[in-house]
Motif scaffolding. Structure first.
Motif, PDB file in Angstrom:
ATOM      1  N   ASP A  77     -23.359  46.362-148.658  1.00  0.00           N
ATOM      2  CA  ASP A  77     -23.410  46.232-150.117  1.00  0.00           C
ATOM      3  C   ASP A  77     -24.264  47.328-150.736  1.00  0.00           C
ATOM      4  O   ASP A  77     -23.941  47.835-151.821  1.00  0.00           O
ATOM      5  CB  ASP A  77     -23.956  44.858-150.503  1.00  0.00           C
ATOM      6  N   ALA A  78     -25.341  47.701-150.075  1.00  0.00           N
ATOM      7  CA  ALA A  78     -26.179  48.794-150.575  1.00  0.00           C
ATOM      8  C   ALA A  78     -25.392  50.103-150.568  1.00  0.00           C
ATOM      9  O   ALA A  78     -25.483  50.909-151.508  1.00  0.00           O
ATOM     10  CB  ALA A  78     -27.441  48.926-149.726  1.00  0.00           C
ATOM     11  N   ALA A  95     -22.086  50.373-150.787  1.00  0.00           N
ATOM     12  CA  ALA A  95     -21.077  50.291-151.845  1.00  0.00           C
ATOM     13  C   ALA A  95     -21.697  50.557-153.208  1.00  0.00           C
ATOM     14  O   ALA A  95     -21.139  51.307-154.032  1.00  0.00           O
ATOM     15  CB  ALA A  95     -20.407  48.919-151.820  1.00  0.00           C
ATOM     16  N   THR A  96     -22.844  49.960-153.466  1.00  0.00           N
ATOM     17  CA  THR A  96     -23.523  50.162-154.754  1.00  0.00           C
ATOM     18  C   THR A  96     -23.872  51.626-154.964  1.00  0.00           C
ATOM     19  O   THR A  96     -23.698  52.174-156.069  1.00  0.00           O
ATOM     20  CB  THR A  96     -24.795  49.300-154.816  1.00  0.00           C
ATOM     21  N   GLU A  97     -24.350  52.268-153.916  1.00  0.00           N
ATOM     22  CA  GLU A  97     -24.721  53.680-154.009  1.00  0.00           C
ATOM     23  C   GLU A  97     -23.515  54.548-154.375  1.00  0.00           C
ATOM     24  O   GLU A  97     -23.591  55.384-155.286  1.00  0.00           O
ATOM     25  CB  GLU A  97     -25.313  54.137-152.678  1.00  0.00           C
ATOM     26  N   HIS A  98     -22.399  54.335-153.688  1.00  0.00           N
ATOM     27  CA  HIS A  98     -21.212  55.154-153.953  1.00  0.00           C
ATOM     28  C   HIS A  98     -20.581  54.830-155.307  1.00  0.00           C
ATOM     29  O   HIS A  98     -20.106  55.731-156.001  1.00  0.00           O
ATOM     30  CB  HIS A  98     -20.188  54.974-152.830  1.00  0.00           C
ATOM     31  N   LEU A  99     -20.552  53.572-155.679  1.00  0.00           N
ATOM     32  CA  LEU A  99     -19.978  53.208-156.972  1.00  0.00           C
ATOM     33  C   LEU A  99     -20.810  53.782-158.117  1.00  0.00           C
ATOM     34  O   LEU A  99     -20.263  54.255-159.120  1.00  0.00           O
ATOM     35  CB  LEU A  99     -19.871  51.688-157.098  1.00  0.00           C
ATOM     36  N   SER A 100     -22.131  53.743-157.967  1.00  0.00           N
ATOM     37  CA  SER A 100     -23.001  54.325-158.995  1.00  0.00           C
ATOM     38  C   SER A 100     -22.795  55.833-159.089  1.00  0.00           C
ATOM     39  O   SER A 100     -22.713  56.398-160.196  1.00  0.00           O
ATOM     40  CB  SER A 100     -24.465  54.005-158.688  1.00  0.00           C
ATOM     41  N   GLU A 132     -13.706  50.172-155.960  1.00  0.00           N
ATOM     42  CA  GLU A 132     -14.190  48.796-155.818  1.00  0.00           C
ATOM     43  C   GLU A 132     -13.259  47.983-154.917  1.00  0.00           C
ATOM     44  O   GLU A 132     -13.712  47.207-154.062  1.00  0.00           O
ATOM     45  CB  GLU A 132     -14.292  48.140-157.202  1.00  0.00           C
ATOM     46  N   PHE A 136     -13.794  49.009-151.260  1.00  0.00           N
ATOM     47  CA  PHE A 136     -15.014  48.419-150.698  1.00  0.00           C
ATOM     48  C   PHE A 136     -14.840  46.915-150.446  1.00  0.00           C
ATOM     49  O   PHE A 136     -15.299  46.393-149.425  1.00  0.00           O
ATOM     50  CB  PHE A 136     -16.202  48.664-151.629  1.00  0.00           C
ATOM     51  N   ARG A 181     -15.183  45.216-146.893  1.00  0.00           N
ATOM     52  CA  ARG A 181     -16.217  44.190-146.734  1.00  0.00           C
ATOM     53  C   ARG A 181     -15.637  42.983-146.002  1.00  0.00           C
ATOM     54  O   ARG A 181     -16.281  42.402-145.117  1.00  0.00           O
ATOM     55  CB  ARG A 181     -16.751  43.778-148.104  1.00  0.00           C
TER      56      ARG A 181
END
Length: 688
Positions: free
Chosen positions: A454-455, A457-462, A637, A640, A644
């Motif tokens: 999840d970290a 995914a958050t990094e790449h989405l941001s 999204e 990911f 996941r």
């Protein structure tokens, strides 16, 4: 019901009258439909996946494949025979009314399905919302807004009078139902010509209509869109044909609906009439063409049956048409076809002998001197169908639908399914192997794996959102500069005109330059965005692969991770929206005379044009850019989310293999099926 029986009978007669080559030209669709069938079979083979998340993901892919319905939008000149052509393509000569004036008043979508249509709804008619009707009444629609900004009180009075007529006519037809219909829809389990005419043909004033015609156009003034559902004996997959009101709406009320239909379609057929293929009268149509991508446009020059010598005249018409398109900055490369919907519908109606003499003579001329040579032993209906140009148009549409929509969809679904299938194989392999081994210390827990995933995914989405925002901000800045440059040039040109000719001389300024600058900026933005998204998607899925390898080692090397493709960039059709500078009349003269001094006049002009061009500036910078941003992030999204689920599946399989309690429960139970080798082979072939 009697009407339903009547429809069945009409359908039987229609099928009996069809030429043997009705499906000629659809070969590209048959090829991709075969691939879709193979993909459907592979998904069904994999549907017995032991993991609920994998099964649900496969089911979503199957549903996406089943619901696929590419749309073809038709635009046309007045009297170009656009609706007649749509009828011929649908294989039903008198489906949509084309012999009333005006013909199409709303966007009418024909939803064609292979074989017999299924489902209870055969026709659906949607009405305008209260907000849309209120906008028309209080501000005169977009045309009224433009007149108001220009200070043209006289023009506004004319528009108000016309709208009052429309309102009175609608209330006379609908009575107390008028207000109740706003925002609603009518659904039917059948349709026939009379039903369709009640909703999409404006017809005559109710007070003057003949008794048998009193229901014609009853709901047309308030109808927003019409959807008809019917089967096709020749199409191998779903296809939607959209007949639009085009660009001739008095109040521009339905212009936005037409633009939205274009935005949702990858293929656009522009129907012109051979007697006047394109001229400055068709500026609205030219604006639409100039803001579409060349590869999505097919131009069909209809009514060659009205030419005295089509074999000689068609090459001249094509040369003139291409010159006009070039002069108006329409992208080069659009395919131009010639034909006659009248000939095609004569075949469908089984009435070749009833063809007008002049049309029959043109047919013989085209058969003898046209560019195509046909076998002399063809049956007359088959020969006339070929000469009508419908097979060539079918092929042009089928080629674009297959290449631009169907094949990319099939490849994407196959790649995603292949990822799920190979991941399921890896999970099963890990479960079996871990069950045979002694527990291994240090294996990451599911919660640990999910937290780090999840970290990631958050990094790449941001990062993806930041990169998209940077590209869109650069586009907005370039668009604003183009807008300011246009306003400066227009104002300077106006001052020069006033100094040379005075205030009483008519003056116009063509906004084509602004549209060209904005189209160029949009194109540059699209190229940069596509390149950036490809890099970001590859980096993100590369990190996903590394994350899986770190957790499970070489056991997951067989997983074929699919990288999402960047979403297609829609054509900037918002630029085709009519603005006051496009309307070449005397509106502006009223506030020219009220201005005091050239400087004040120029400042006033700049503010007016800035306000007038604001709608499509907003549509480009905010609405279309916002939709591009949403779709671009949604692709990543979804990727990911899918991986996941794969991570959870593999981690649970590993833990299940090492847990004695799970092992005891598994004793005597059937082992989960491995992915079918034939299905995997089919997916690899399709995805390649």
């Amino acid at each position: 019901m009697y009407i339903e029986t009547q429809i069945d009978s009409a359908t039987t007669l229609r099928v009996a009258a069809q030429p043997g080559n009705l499906g000629a030209g659809l070969e590209p669709l048959h090829a991709v439909a075969a691939e879709m069938q193979n993909l459907r079979g592979a998904l069904q083979s994999l549907a017995q996946a032991p993991n609920d998340k994998t099964a649900r993901s496969l089911e979503r892919l199957a549903q996406e494949l089943e619901s696929f319905e590419p749309a073809v939008t038709f635009l046309g000149q007045v009297k170009s025979g656009k609706t007649t052509l749509v009828n011929a393509l649908a294989g039903w000569s008198d489906l949509l009314p084309s012999d009333v004036n005006p013909w199409t008043s709303v966007v009418t979508s024909l939803h064609l399905t292979p074989g017999q249509v299924s489902g209870e709804t055969r026709a659906r008619f949607r009405f305008m919302t209260e907000a849309e009707w209120d906008h028309l009444l209080t501000r005169g629609g977009r045309m009224g807004e433009m007149a108001g900004r220009a200070g043209a009180e006289g023009e506004m009075d004319k528009i108000r009078a016309q709208i009052e007529t429309i309102r009175d006519r609608a209330k006379a037809r609908l009575g107390r139902k008028f207000e109740l219909l706003m925002g609603q829809s009518h659904d039917y389990g059948y349709f026939d010509k009379n039903l369709i005419e009640r909703y999409i043909c404006l017809g005559d004033d109710p007070s003057f209509a003949a008794e048998e015609d009193e229901h014609q156009g009853r709901f047309a003034d308030v109808t927003r869109s019409a959807d008809l559902y019917l089967g096709s004996p020749v199409l191998p997959l779903n296809l939607c044909l959209r007949d639009t009101p085009g660009v001739n709406d008095t109040f521009l009320m339905r212009e936005q609906i037409t633009l939205q239909a274009l935005r949702d379609s990858r293929v656009c057929v522009v129907v012109l009439t051979a007697s006047q293929a394109l001229s400055t009268v068709d500026l609205g149509l030219i604006r639409m063409l100039s803001n579409l991508q060349a590869e999505q446009v097919v131009i069909f020059v209809n009514r060659i049956d009205e030419l005295a010598d089509p074999a000689a005249q068609v090459p001249e018409i094509e040369a003139s048409l291409r010159a006009t398109l070039k002069d108006h900055h329409v992208p080069e490369g659009a395919e131009i076809l010639f034909g006659s919907a009248l000939w095609a519908n004569a075949v469908l109606a089984g009435d070749l002998d009833g063809m007008p003499p002049a049309s029959a003579q043109a047919l013989f001329n085209w058969a003898e001197g046209g560019p195509e040579q046909y076998s002399g032993d063809m049956d007359p209906p088959d020969l006339v169908w070929a000469l009508s140009g419908l097979p060539a148009l079918n092929h042009a549409i089928a080629t674009r639908v297959a290449a631009c929509e169907a094949q990319p969809l099939v490849r994407r679904i196959a790649r995603d399914a292949l990822t799920l299938a190979t991941a399921q194989e890896a999970a099963e392999g890990i479960r079996v192997r871990r069950g045979a081994e002694a527990p291994v210390a240090g294996f990451p827990s599911l919660n640990q794996s999910l937290a780090s995933f999840d970290a990631l995914a958050t990094e790449h989405l941001s990062a993806c959102a930041a990169e998209i925002d940077a590209v869109l901000a650069a586009f907005a800045e370039r668009a604003d500069r183009a807008h300011d440059t246009f306003l400066d040039r227009a104002t300077d040109a106006l001052i020069a005109h006033l100094q040379d000719w005075g205030e009483d001389s008519p003056w116009q300024y063509d906004p084509t330059g602004l549209r060209l600058l904005l189209r160029s900026a949009f194109s540059v933005m699209g190229k940069r965005l596509q390149e950036g998204l490809e890099d970001r998607y590859n980096a993100a899925l590369g990190d996903v692969a590394y994350h899986l390898y770190e957790a499970f080692g070489d056991a997951v090397e067989g997983i074929q991770i699919s990288v999402p493709e960047a979403p297609r960039l829609p054509a900037p059709v918002a630029l085709a929206q009519t603005i006051a500078l496009d309307v070449r009349d005397s509106w502006w003269s009223s506030w020219w005379r009220r201005a005091r001094g050239y400087a004040a006049f120029a400042d006033h002009f700049r503010k007016k044009i800035s306000a007038e061009t604001a709608p499509f500036m907003q549509a480009l910078k905010d609405e279309q850019a916002g939709e591009i941003r949403r779709q671009s992030l949604a692709r990543l999204e979804e990727a990911f989310a899918r991986h996941r689920d794969i991570l959870i599946n593999i981690a649970e399989a590993a833990l299940r293999g090492q847990d004695p309690q799970h092992a005891l429960r598994d004793q005597g139970a059937m082992s989960p099926p491995a992915a079918c080798p034939a299905a995997l082979g089919a997916l690899r072939k399709i995805a390649a």
